[in-house]
Design an enzyme around this catalytic site. Sequence first.
Site, PDB file in Angstrom:
ATOM      1  N   ASP A  85      63.676  56.009  53.112  1.00  0.00           N
ATOM      2  CA  ASP A  85      62.626  57.064  52.801  1.00  0.00           C
ATOM      3  C   ASP A  85      62.595  57.968  54.074  1.00  0.00           C
ATOM      4  O   ASP A  85      62.189  57.184  55.278  1.00  0.00           O
ATOM      5  CB  ASP A  85      61.468  56.383  52.349  1.00  0.00           C
ATOM      6  N   TYR A  97      53.211  73.312  48.384  1.00  0.00           N
ATOM      7  CA  TYR A  97      54.562  73.215  48.818  1.00  0.00           C
ATOM      8  C   TYR A  97      55.008  74.511  49.877  1.00  0.00           C
ATOM      9  O   TYR A  97      55.680  74.320  50.690  1.00  0.00           O
ATOM     10  CB  TYR A  97      55.608  73.735  47.316  1.00  0.00           C
ATOM     11  N   VAL A 136      64.118  77.088  36.603  1.00  0.00           N
ATOM     12  CA  VAL A 136      64.098  77.916  35.329  1.00  0.00           C
ATOM     13  C   VAL A 136      65.541  78.018  34.587  1.00  0.00           C
ATOM     14  O   VAL A 136      65.518  77.971  33.226  1.00  0.00           O
ATOM     15  CB  VAL A 136      63.552  79.043  35.556  1.00  0.00           C
TER      16      VAL A 136
END
Length: 321
Positions: free
Chosen positions: A59, A147, A189
């Site tokens: 991580d 973000y 999308v």
Amino acid sequence: MVKVLVTGGAGFIGSNLCEYLLAHNYKVVCLDNFSTGKIENLLPLLSAYPNKFRLIVGDIRKLSDCQKAVEGVDYVLHEAALGSVPRSIKDPITTNETNIFGFLNMLVAARDVGVKRFMYAASSSTYGDSKSLPKVEDVIGRPLSPYAVTKYVNELYADVFSKIYGIECIGLRYFNVFGQDPFGAYAAVIPLFVKKLMAHESPVINGDGEYSRDFTYIDNVIQMNMLAMTTTNLDAVNQVYNTAFGERTTLNQLISYLKEFLSEFDPEIANIEVVHGPNRLGDIPHSLACIDKAEKLLGYHPQYNMRDGLKEAVKWYWNNI
């Protein structure tokens, strides 16, 4: 043999970078915690390149994992991040921990072992509420999502580290890279639309469908990463570049193209109706990249326009979904 670390290498972009590097005789280390990436993306590479490919399950939020991953590494392609505007709105804390704290860990680890160059995935979301088109690297607005804030902070940290510590950094502002996992909760999308159409269901467009994007095929992204990693032009280093094709497509046009290409496999798809929903919170209305800077300093000439890339992607989806 040159050794490259790809963080987030189990993700869509990261695994494609790993595959390209291995096929072109680089040694590759992949660091991923599989929070969004998939081991399935790496299994063929682990099998095909047992002596050139190493997977570290770790991580980026843990400095020790980052330090382990950069041992003996020449270059870093930092793709690891928590993407998605909706995810960041739902959970800004985890997005911040991964995208900012994790990014800083990677920079520190790379600095301490003296990597030759540090490339990182920046984002077109950094342009925020700037209304100017096309988007030019030096003109940005205010971020519209957590973000976007994290990706802008990445650029600031990279700039500071290059000036203070002398580490070479190049940021690539990705513009709507397509080909992502169609089954992920935060899939992009295009695969979401493809999945709906292939199931003979109506895709949902947020808003009136006139929002536009500079959709960028994955091969163009790989091309930009390789140009950034291998450039010998000193003026090209410690810069941020738009990574795109330089052409915008509305969501309505996108659906039209998808129906056109998919109907070659299933003619009934051409008649599927579209449903319109509300605009999505934090979305930028229009996105179009100016790629002049990348052309001038890196010699970037994208290989795939949107339609050609979409044709390739649709073939893949049809055979793999």
